[in-house]
Design a protein around this motif. Structure first.
Motif, PDB file in Angstrom:
ATOM      1  N   VAL A   1       0.851  -1.185   0.000  1.00  0.00           N
ATOM      2  CA  VAL A   1       0.000   0.000   0.000  1.00  0.00           C
ATOM      3  C   VAL A   1       0.889   1.238   0.000  1.00  0.00           C
ATOM      4  CG1 VAL A   1      -1.832   1.240   1.193  1.00  0.00           C
ATOM      5  CG2 VAL A   1      -1.788  -1.260   1.250  1.00  0.00           C
ATOM      6  N   LEU A   2       0.858   1.980  -1.102  1.00  0.00           N
ATOM      7  CA  LEU A   2       1.636   3.201  -1.256  1.00  0.00           C
ATOM      8  C   LEU A   2       0.688   4.385  -1.100  1.00  0.00           C
ATOM      9  CD1 LEU A   2       3.789   2.182  -4.374  1.00  0.00           C
ATOM     10  CD2 LEU A   2       4.425   2.026  -1.948  1.00  0.00           C
ATOM     11  N   SER A   3       0.855   5.139  -0.018  1.00  0.00           N
ATOM     12  CA  SER A   3      -0.112   6.183   0.322  1.00  0.00           C
ATOM     13  C   SER A   3       0.546   7.551   0.374  1.00  0.00           C
ATOM     14  CB  SER A   3      -0.750   5.890   1.687  1.00  0.00           C
ATOM     15  OG  SER A   3      -1.378   4.629   1.701  1.00  0.00           O
ATOM     16  N   HIS A   4      -0.220   8.527  -0.043  1.00  0.00           N
ATOM     17  CA  HIS A   4       0.164   9.936   0.051  1.00  0.00           C
ATOM     18  C   HIS A   4      -0.561  10.530   1.254  1.00  0.00           C
ATOM     19  CE1 HIS A   4      -0.346  14.233  -1.764  1.00  0.00           C
ATOM     20  NE2 HIS A   4       0.670  14.203  -0.907  1.00  0.00           N
ATOM     21  N   PHE A   5       0.178  10.974   2.255  1.00  0.00           N
ATOM     22  CA  PHE A   5      -0.439  11.570   3.441  1.00  0.00           C
ATOM     23  C   PHE A   5      -1.003  12.946   3.096  1.00  0.00           C
ATOM     24  CE2 PHE A   5      -0.321  14.208   7.260  1.00  0.00           C
ATOM     25  CZ  PHE A   5      -1.042  13.420   8.145  1.00  0.00           C
ATOM     26  N   LYS A   6      -2.297  13.123   3.365  1.00  0.00           N
ATOM     27  CA  LYS A   6      -2.960  14.393   3.090  1.00  0.00           C
ATOM     28  C   LYS A   6      -4.266  14.432   3.860  1.00  0.00           C
ATOM     29  CE  LYS A   6      -4.775  11.324   0.116  1.00  0.00           C
ATOM     30  NZ  LYS A   6      -4.296   9.925   0.056  1.00  0.00           N
ATOM     31  N   GLY A   7      -4.918  15.570   3.853  1.00  0.00           N
ATOM     32  CA  GLY A   7      -6.217  15.685   4.496  1.00  0.00           C
ATOM     33  C   GLY A   7      -7.312  15.070   3.640  1.00  0.00           C
ATOM     34  N   HIS A   8      -8.533  15.163   4.148  1.00  0.00           N
ATOM     35  CA  HIS A   8      -9.675  14.633   3.393  1.00  0.00           C
ATOM     36  C   HIS A   8     -10.937  15.376   3.819  1.00  0.00           C
ATOM     37  CE1 HIS A   8     -12.704  11.851   1.826  1.00  0.00           C
ATOM     38  NE2 HIS A   8     -11.752  11.421   1.011  1.00  0.00           N
ATOM     39  N   PRO A   9     -11.785  15.767   2.854  1.00  0.00           N
ATOM     40  CA  PRO A   9     -12.981  16.547   3.211  1.00  0.00           C
ATOM     41  C   PRO A   9     -14.014  15.787   4.031  1.00  0.00           C
ATOM     42  CG  PRO A   9     -12.955  16.021   0.861  1.00  0.00           C
ATOM     43  CD  PRO A   9     -11.619  15.638   1.393  1.00  0.00           C
ATOM     44  N   MET A  10     -13.977  14.451   3.996  1.00  0.00           N
ATOM     45  CA  MET A  10     -14.952  13.674   4.769  1.00  0.00           C
ATOM     46  C   MET A  10     -14.297  12.922   5.925  1.00  0.00           C
ATOM     47  SD  MET A  10     -17.590  12.274   1.855  1.00  0.00           S
ATOM     48  CE  MET A  10     -18.876  11.971   3.071  1.00  0.00           C
ATOM     49  N   GLY A  11     -13.149  12.304   5.686  1.00  0.00           N
ATOM     50  CA  GLY A  11     -12.494  11.506   6.723  1.00  0.00           C
ATOM     51  C   GLY A  11     -11.538  12.280   7.601  1.00  0.00           C
ATOM     52  N   GLY A  12     -11.281  13.546   7.272  1.00  0.00           N
ATOM     53  CA  GLY A  12     -10.333  14.345   8.030  1.00  0.00           C
ATOM     54  C   GLY A  12      -8.925  14.226   7.487  1.00  0.00           C
ATOM     55  N   PHE A  13      -8.493  13.004   7.253  1.00  0.00           N
ATOM     56  CA  PHE A  13      -7.221  12.732   6.602  1.00  0.00           C
ATOM     57  C   PHE A  13      -7.313  11.346   5.982  1.00  0.00           C
ATOM     58  CE2 PHE A  13      -6.698  10.458  10.492  1.00  0.00           C
ATOM     59  CZ  PHE A  13      -5.776   9.446  10.239  1.00  0.00           C
ATOM     60  N   GLY A  14      -6.368  11.042   5.093  1.00  0.00           N
ATOM     61  CA  GLY A  14      -6.419   9.730   4.464  1.00  0.00           C
ATOM     62  C   GLY A  14      -5.034   9.210   4.162  1.00  0.00           C
ATOM     63  N   VAL A  15      -4.721   8.033   4.697  1.00  0.00           N
ATOM     64  CA  VAL A  15      -3.450   7.380   4.387  1.00  0.00           C
ATOM     65  C   VAL A  15      -3.695   5.873   4.284  1.00  0.00           C
ATOM     66  CG1 VAL A  15      -1.011   7.928   4.697  1.00  0.00           C
ATOM     67  CG2 VAL A  15      -2.623   8.925   6.267  1.00  0.00           C
ATOM     68  N   ALA A  16      -2.943   5.058   4.999  1.00  0.00           N
ATOM     69  CA  ALA A  16      -2.993   3.606   4.801  1.00  0.00           C
ATOM     70  C   ALA A  16      -4.370   3.013   5.108  1.00  0.00           C
ATOM     71  CB  ALA A  16      -1.922   2.926   5.655  1.00  0.00           C
ATOM     72  N   LEU A  17      -4.953   3.389   6.246  1.00  0.00           N
ATOM     73  CA  LEU A  17      -6.249   2.812   6.614  1.00  0.00           C
ATOM     74  C   LEU A  17      -7.323   3.157   5.587  1.00  0.00           C
ATOM     75  CD1 LEU A  17      -6.171   3.429  10.471  1.00  0.00           C
ATOM     76  CD2 LEU A  17      -6.068   1.200   9.319  1.00  0.00           C
ATOM     77  N   LYS A  18      -7.289   4.362   5.074  1.00  0.00           N
ATOM     78  CA  LYS A  18      -8.268   4.746   4.055  1.00  0.00           C
ATOM     79  C   LYS A  18      -8.031   3.978   2.757  1.00  0.00           C
ATOM     80  CE  LYS A  18     -10.194   8.631   1.502  1.00  0.00           C
ATOM     81  NZ  LYS A  18      -9.791   8.166   0.152  1.00  0.00           N
TER      82      LYS A  18
END
Length: 292
Positions: A130-147
């Motif tokens: 899982v290659l994730s870009h750490f950033k915010g999210h308008p619904m989840g607050g933020f999104g990385v590996a779990l998202k």
């Protein structure tokens, strides 16, 4: 035992390879590499060239699923075209996992969902990077590996189930059935656990902390980054790595962190990490190991 999270400030492709290799991950068999392909118009997503060496290292297939909201990725035809435009097919085999439908995998722990609806092609893979870009999210607050594990691996129908806490699986009915916020966050944690259980923990996670906006790469019109670039983290534990990223932001002296933290806390985003830990998906008790 604390979960190990490896860290480097080196954001180059060489740094990416070094922090991944520090894991000693067991990614055997056919390897799915989950990325965020980027919505059309988004300026912050990480380009395929950046991930070229690491994906080739594991001989992986890039995987995505269709979205459950209007845009250029909510049908297979549009999504395939955008993936081509963004350059992913120039370098990699790309599999839209719900192109031929979806399948159910069990949610073994949780109080809302009993199944996770994922792209049917997930069954073709033995391991996942899982290659994730750490950033915010308008619904989840933020999104990385779990998202990436939850929303990212869910089919269009599965995404709808998560966003509606099981009330609907038709994307045309999503916005009429949006779940209470905490229920949505808990569903993300539950379905992340389902994917971890599916692979029997033959997984590895890399989070890249750069281009950090309060908006997700799924936003066609995203805010520009509000945080300075930090580095790359890698772990075998999706809860630990996401918590480490959040801790880095909270503990930084970056002037932009207030804006980012407001996005996270206004959506109660930390709940996803907390619920995932309570379900045994991973641990927030981690050791940060600097490899520089």
């Amino acid at each position: 035992m604390k979960s190990k999270v490896y860290f480097t400030k080196d954001l180059s492709t060489a740094g990416l390879m070094r922090v991944f290799e520090a894991l000693g991950a067991d990614l055997s068999g056919k390897v799915a590499v989950k990325v965020h392909s980027g919505e059309k118009g988004n300026q912050n997503f990480l380009r395929p060239e950046y991930f070229r060496d690491i994906i080739n290292k594991v001989n992986g297939t890039v995987v995505e699923c269709n979205t459950a909201y209007a845009g250029q990725r909510n049908t297979t035809e549009k999504h395939q075209q955008l993936i081509k435009e963004h350059g992913w097919t120039e370098y990699f085999d790309v599999d839209i996992m719900d192109a031929e439908g979806d399948m159910e995998i069990p949610v073994n722990k949780g109080s809302i969902l009993s199944v996770d609806v994922v792209g049917s092609h997930l069954s073709n893979y033995d391991s996942m990077l899982v290659l994730s870009h750490f950033k915010g999210h308008p619904m989840g607050g933020f999104g990385v590996a779990l998202k990436q594990l939850s929303i990212g691996c869910a089919s269009s129908a599965g995404k709808t189930l998560i966003h509606t806490a099981g009330k609907a699986n038709d994307q045309s009915k999503l916005w009429d059935n949006v779940a209470k916020q905490d229920d949505f966050l808990d569903c993300m944690a539950e379905t992340a656990g389902a994917v971890v259980d599916f692979f029997g923990r033959k997984m590895a996670f890399v989070n890249v902390m750069c281009n950090m906006s309060v908006d997700c790469d799924c936003c066609a019109k995203a805010e520009d980054p509000c945080l300075c670039d930090v580095g790359i983290l890698a772990s075998l534990d999706p809860v630990a790595i996401d918590k480490a990223c959040i801790d880095i932001v909270y503990n930084s002296d970056d002037e932009g962190k207030a804006h980012f933290i407001e996005r996270v806390e206004s959506r109660n985003g930390l709940r996803t990490i907390q619920t995932a830990e309570s379900l045994g998906v991973g641990s927030t008790d981690y050791e940060l190991i600097n490899i520089d």
